[in-house]
Design an enzyme around this catalytic site. Structure first.
Site, mmCIF file in Angstrom:
data_model
loop_
_atom_site.group_PDB
_atom_site.id
_atom_site.type_symbol
_atom_site.label_atom_id
_atom_site.label_comp_id
_atom_site.label_asym_id
_atom_site.label_seq_id
_atom_site.Cartn_x
_atom_site.Cartn_y
_atom_site.Cartn_z
ATOM 1 N N HIS A 273 -8.425 1.123 -0.573
ATOM 2 C CA HIS A 273 -8.205 0.182 -1.677
ATOM 3 C C HIS A 273 -9.466 -0.445 -2.265
ATOM 4 C CE1 HIS A 273 -3.895 0.550 -1.609
ATOM 5 N NE2 HIS A 273 -3.903 0.371 -0.313
ATOM 6 N N SER B 229 0.837 -1.195 0.000
ATOM 7 C CA SER B 229 0.000 0.000 0.000
ATOM 8 C C SER B 229 0.879 1.256 0.000
ATOM 9 C CB SER B 229 -0.963 -0.031 1.189
ATOM 10 O OG SER B 229 -1.892 1.030 1.126
#
Length: 294
Positions: free
Chosen positions: A183, A74
């Site tokens: 996400h 991430s």
């Protein structure tokens, strides 16, 4: 947050550079807090970027080898791109600050949620999400190990999917203390803001291959890298495949860079043939140096 590395000049210089770029004292924030400020996404993301870059610089300063390949989970992808020479650190800092604001503002507070599903394979987790969406968004967004998948979306749908996952045999379903449903497709407005910010930045070709989150590929063209970063904001983090790809590329040792050990603990659970370690303090860094320079 950085106390485990001592009062190291490389660490302090990196935080000084970050503080100058953002116009606020990040070193004071990591040493004095308060925790409420540290936990604000707009602070957490620049701090994590800075911590990762600082430890990587310390690794190099102590004689650590340039890695054969890098990746980041991430936000960590931005640290990896800095380490690979793709993004200037001074450009990455305001970029991740914008990313944090955009993600926070994409979904009103309290409307989104994330949950970690433990002890159930990803296929079953995705099925639970599909069954429980009911017109809302709930998606598998972090594939951390074969039996640890994080889901995100509208809070009610996430709760339904978490309950369904337990009914399918999950050992646990843990709601995560996060400020936004990262996400998932609800982050598309944030991705668009990232696209606009990235358009004005100059990226370089990587000096070290970087496995990205969105495609699990190593890109070399700056525009392709920008596009992958944009898509990453609203796409799953494919960490299991990332570790498998590293092993397939001949990597045998993977070290987590920064004050944490979570990723190092996932390595062996993702694939055979990889050994993991964490440079979460000076002892961990010295152990990594000894292992890789042997």
């Amino acid at each position: 947050m950085m106390a485990a590395y001592g009062d190291n000049p490389v660490i302090r210089a990196t935080f000084g550079e970050a503080s100058a770029a953002l116009g606020r004292d990040l070193w004071q924030l990591v040493t004095e807090g308060p925790a409420e400020a540290l936990n604000q996404t707009v602070n957490t993301q620049p701090l994590m970027l800075t911590a990762g870059v600082a430890v990587y610089r310390l690794w190099l300063e102590k004689g650590g080898r340039v890695p054969n390949m890098v990746a980041g989970h991430s936000l960590g992808e931005y640290s990896a791109l800095v380490a690979a020479g793709v993004l200037r650190f001074s450009d990455a800092l305001p970029l991740v600050e914008l990313r944090a604001k955009a993600m926070q503002e994409a979904v009103p507070a309290g409307e989104g949620a994330m949950a970690a599903i433990l002890g159930l394979d990803a296929t079953a987790v995705k099925a639970a999400c599909e069954e429980c969406a009911q017109g809302q968004v709930v998606e598998a967004v972090n594939f951390n190990t074969p039996e640890q998948t994080v889901i995100a979306g509208h809070a009610a749908a996430v709760q339904r999917a978490a309950d369904a996952a337990k009914a399918k045999g999950a050992k646990r379903a843990v709601m995560l203390p996060v400020s936004a449903p990262f996400h998932c497709s609800l982050m598309k407005p944030a991705a668009e803001r990232l696209r606009q910010k990235l358009a004005g930045l100059s990226l370089s070709a990587p000096q070290v291959p970087v496995l990205n989150n969105a495609d699990v590929t190593c890109l070399s063209e700056p525009q392709e890298i920008k596009d992958a970063l944009v898509r990453q904001a609203a796409s799953p983090v494919r960490w299991v495949e990332t570790m498998q790809a590293m092993a397939n590329h001949g990597v045998s040792q993977v070290y987590e860079c920064g004050p944490g050990k979570v990723l190092a603990g996932l390595v062996k659970r993702c694939t055979d043939g990889l050994a993991g370690g964490a440079m979460a303090d000076l002892a961990g860094l010295e152990a990594a140096l000894a292992a890789t320079n042997a």
